[in-house]
Write a protein that holds these residues in place. Sequence first.
Motif, short mmCIF file in Angstrom:
data_model
loop_
_atom_site.label_atom_id
_atom_site.label_comp_id
_atom_site.label_asym_id
_atom_site.label_seq_id
_atom_site.Cartn_x
_atom_site.Cartn_y
_atom_site.Cartn_z
N PHE A 1 0.82 -1.20 0.00
CA PHE A 1 0.00 0.00 0.00
C PHE A 1 0.85 1.26 0.00
O PHE A 1 0.45 2.28 -0.51
CB PHE A 1 -0.96 0.00 1.20
CG PHE A 1 -2.36 -0.40 0.81
CD1 PHE A 1 -2.58 -1.58 0.12
CD2 PHE A 1 -3.45 0.40 1.11
CE1 PHE A 1 -3.86 -1.95 -0.27
CE2 PHE A 1 -4.73 0.05 0.73
CZ PHE A 1 -4.95 -1.13 0.04
N ALA B 1 -12.64 7.09 1.80
CA ALA B 1 -13.16 6.41 0.61
C ALA B 1 -14.29 7.18 -0.07
O ALA B 1 -15.12 7.80 0.57
CB ALA B 1 -13.64 5.02 0.99
N PRO C 1 -7.06 1.17 -7.16
CA PRO C 1 -6.28 2.41 -7.13
C PRO C 1 -4.92 2.28 -7.83
O PRO C 1 -4.38 1.17 -7.93
CB PRO C 1 -6.09 2.69 -5.64
CG PRO C 1 -6.31 1.39 -4.97
CD PRO C 1 -7.24 0.60 -5.82
N CYS D 1 -12.11 2.53 5.04
CA CYS D 1 -11.34 3.75 4.86
C CYS D 1 -12.19 4.99 5.12
O CYS D 1 -13.30 5.11 4.60
CB CYS D 1 -10.77 3.79 3.44
SG CYS D 1 -9.76 5.23 3.13
N ASN E 1 -0.86 7.51 2.56
CA ASN E 1 -1.93 6.54 2.37
C ASN E 1 -2.82 6.47 3.63
O ASN E 1 -2.30 6.42 4.74
CB ASN E 1 -1.32 5.16 2.10
CG ASN E 1 -2.36 4.16 1.63
OD1 ASN E 1 -3.21 3.75 2.40
ND2 ASN E 1 -2.29 3.79 0.37
N PRO E 2 -4.13 6.47 3.44
CA PRO E 2 -5.03 6.44 4.61
C PRO E 2 -4.80 5.22 5.51
O PRO E 2 -4.95 5.31 6.73
CB PRO E 2 -6.43 6.37 3.97
CG PRO E 2 -6.26 6.96 2.62
CD PRO E 2 -4.87 6.59 2.17
N CYS F 1 -13.42 4.49 -5.21
CA CYS F 1 -12.63 3.49 -4.48
C CYS F 1 -13.28 2.11 -4.56
O CYS F 1 -12.60 1.10 -4.62
CB CYS F 1 -12.50 3.89 -3.02
SG CYS F 1 -11.69 5.47 -2.79
N CYS G 1 -3.27 4.49 -3.85
CA CYS G 1 -4.49 5.17 -3.42
C CYS G 1 -4.96 6.11 -4.52
O CYS G 1 -4.15 6.74 -5.20
CB CYS G 1 -4.22 5.94 -2.13
SG CYS G 1 -5.65 6.85 -1.53
N HIS G 2 -6.29 6.23 -4.67
CA HIS G 2 -6.83 7.18 -5.63
C HIS G 2 -6.50 8.61 -5.22
O HIS G 2 -6.46 9.50 -6.06
CB HIS G 2 -8.35 7.01 -5.73
CG HIS G 2 -8.76 5.78 -6.46
ND1 HIS G 2 -8.50 5.59 -7.80
CD2 HIS G 2 -9.38 4.65 -6.05
CE1 HIS G 2 -8.97 4.42 -8.18
NE2 HIS G 2 -9.51 3.82 -7.13
N PHE G 3 -6.31 8.84 -3.94
CA PHE G 3 -6.12 10.21 -3.45
C PHE G 3 -4.75 10.38 -2.80
O PHE G 3 -4.59 11.15 -1.86
CB PHE G 3 -7.23 10.57 -2.46
CG PHE G 3 -8.60 10.34 -3.04
CD1 PHE G 3 -9.10 11.20 -4.02
CD2 PHE G 3 -9.36 9.25 -2.64
CE1 PHE G 3 -10.36 10.97 -4.57
CE2 PHE G 3 -10.61 9.03 -3.19
CZ PHE G 3 -11.11 9.89 -4.15
N CYS H 1 -10.67 -0.79 -4.33
CA CYS H 1 -9.59 -0.79 -3.34
C CYS H 1 -9.95 -1.73 -2.21
O CYS H 1 -11.03 -1.64 -1.64
CB CYS H 1 -9.38 0.63 -2.80
SG CYS H 1 -8.24 0.69 -1.42
N PHE I 1 -9.19 -1.73 0.72
CA PHE I 1 -9.33 -1.06 2.02
C PHE I 1 -10.62 -0.23 2.09
O PHE I 1 -10.97 0.30 3.14
CB PHE I 1 -8.09 -0.17 2.26
CG PHE I 1 -8.00 0.42 3.64
CD1 PHE I 1 -8.06 -0.39 4.76
CD2 PHE I 1 -7.88 1.79 3.82
CE1 PHE I 1 -7.97 0.16 6.04
CE2 PHE I 1 -7.79 2.35 5.08
CZ PHE I 1 -7.83 1.52 6.20
N ALA I 2 -11.33 -0.12 0.95
CA ALA I 2 -12.45 0.81 0.84
C ALA I 2 -13.47 0.69 1.98
O ALA I 2 -13.91 1.70 2.52
CB ALA I 2 -13.14 0.64 -0.50
S1 SF4 Z 1 -8.11 4.20 -2.67
FE1 SF4 Z 1 -9.85 5.01 -1.58
S2 SF4 Z 1 -10.35 3.37 -0.14
FE2 SF4 Z 1 -8.35 2.92 -0.90
S3 SF4 Z 1 -7.01 3.83 0.59
FE3 SF4 Z 1 -7.29 5.36 -0.99
S4 SF4 Z 1 -8.99 6.54 -0.28
FE4 SF4 Z 1 -9.01 4.74 0.94
#
Ligand code: SF4
Lengths: 306, 351
Positions: free
Chosen positions: B239, B299, B308, B296, B253-254, B303, B321-323, B290, B292-293
Amino acid sequence: MFGFILRRLIVTIPMVIIVVSLTWGLIRLAPGNFYTGEKKIPPAIEKNLREKYGLDKPWYVQYGKMVWNIVRLDFGTSLKYEGQSVNSILARTLPVSATLGFLAYLLALFVGVTAGTIAALKQNSRLDYSSMALAMLGISLPNFVLGPILVLIFSLTLYWLPPTRWGGFPSLNLILPVITLSAVYMAYIARLTRSGMLEVLRADYIRTARAKGLSEKAVVLRHALRGGLMPVVSYTGPALAFLIAGTVVVERIFVYPGLGTYFLNACLNRDEPLIIGIVAFISISVLIFNLLVDIAYGFIDPRIRY
Amino acid sequence: MNGRNGNILEVRDLRTYFQTEDGTVKAVDGVDFELKRGETLGIVGESGSGKSVTNLSIIRLIPDPPGKIVSGEIIFDGQDILLLKTEEVRKIRGKRIAMIFQDPMTSLNPFMRISRQLMELTELHLGYTRDQAYEHAIKMLETVGIPDARSRVDSYPHEFSGGMRQRVMIAMALSCEPELLIADEPTTALDVTIQAQILELIKSLKQETGTSVILITHDLGVVAGMTDHIIVMYAGKVFEQARTRELFATPGNPYTKGLLRSVPDPTSEQGALYQIPGLPPDVAHLPPGCPFAERCERAEDICRREFPPFVALTPDHHSLCHFAEEVYSTSKREREARAGARSQEQVLDLE
Ligand code: SF4
Ligand SMILES: Nc1ncnc2c1ncn2[C@@H]1O[C@H](COP(=O)(O)OP(=O)(O)O)[C@@H](O)[C@H]1O
Ligand SMILES: [Mg+2]
């Protein structure tokens, strides 16, 4: 350790007396007597016989004498084999049964451990499935069926081996009885070994052994076998008891002059001293054997201390 | 014979799957990382994230069946271990790559004397005689700080405490002076006070011998002072990866942020710890997005729909991660705020 052995030996005495007392009670409960045979006996002779063997005495006197005999390890004289002491019969028949039982257990141990280990190493392979199917067959096929089948094939059809009779040690006569007697144990030990080995092979310390770079042979023989065979070691105690029951049948099939044959005859003849003597002897051996197994356990597993 | 660009180990797109009744468990699914000679790498993640499977794959100790390394490269000192014959891998195991496992109570053979378990290694790999191996075993026990080593070398494992047994495991692992030491949660099963001692021991032995180390743990607090790099694993995937300092200061990363929040803070008195809500997913049945969605805080719809991307935040810092960029810049802002607060405090202190 010494204290442990002593304690266990002392407990043996009351346990043997309990087993023998139950046997003695059961004999009394059954109707009839050792002289109630084919013909009717005149009352005068019956009275003589009862006096001669102490049957006219009150039950507690008879019981007390029986217990005293056991404590002295002298079981009196047989009623049927006249003039022969029970001890002399034991001395004569024991080598026959012990040879049979010992060889059968040795064979069972050798074949069972080998088959079980291979099955565990090749888990879920065809070899594993076929040896376990064979083991299942061995467990479910009673020895009084297996014995005659073997005789039919190897003696009466192929003429390879003698069908019956004791021929001393070593002799070809031993082969079929030993196989017949050991089949169940072979099968059982194979299954015990397989499950014991499977469990150990999953253990963390086996992974450690592999991570050391040891060969598969060293991993199995040096690291796994010892733990994997613990169930087999603890089974050795009860196995002896079952082996003795097995010899009664197998000796009968193969006409062996062993302890089992004499025990069966003694029961049929209501030969009380002989029955009591054999039961006492067998209980003592089983208890001592169990003690030996426990001692061996302590040697194999360093975590066990008495 | 140095590996390419000074790396003792390079793991490329490693995938290790288990066939179970429940379906294919993708325990490790596309893991990449590298380890420079002499450095320490931390692998962090909750239980079940694939850390142990990753490292068992490196020395090819995955039980087969049910497991199989489906693809990838494991380049150890320039050689792909996955292409070697079993006998050749055996010559590496215990000699060039050594492992310490989580549970010292069960990882030593209870039926065998400590001396034998140590001697076995040097006899096998270094060709020592019995006497040489015995003396070496005593020396190794002394090295890992077992008092009275000579008189205790013939003990059985059950005569040792948990901490002492882990020291024995370390002695065993270092017997042949391996180039890579993999310690899989070496302190998880131990008391807190013993944990610190064992970590300190690994650290000092590493400094003495120059061995490269992979330290696996589910507790980020453990790796803080120990590692150069960290990879964070979740559901068989990497991750986040970064230099240790960077990862602690500015996580991208969250999931990493969640792990960081659950590290016990020795300076604060409050006992109640943060815990990431929910449980790790079942890796046999992963949803498309993802993994982890579900758990998270950050999310969004995307996600749950799309897997991601693995974003390079700096050349040395990646996050799945998308973000990723956004989380990273938030972390940076938070760090500046913390730094500001600290200098404020100092100003207040002076006044
Ligand atoms: S992709 Fe979305 S769900 Fe996965 S860690 Fe990043 S923010 Fe959280
Ligand atoms: N022998 C096995 N058979 C089936 N699944 C396994 C096996 N070993 C590990 N797994 C699965 O692989 C995943 C990762 O496990 P692992 O690497 O041990 O996690 P951790 O990060 O806690 O070390 C888990 O879901 C686990 O259930
Ligand atoms: Mg693990």
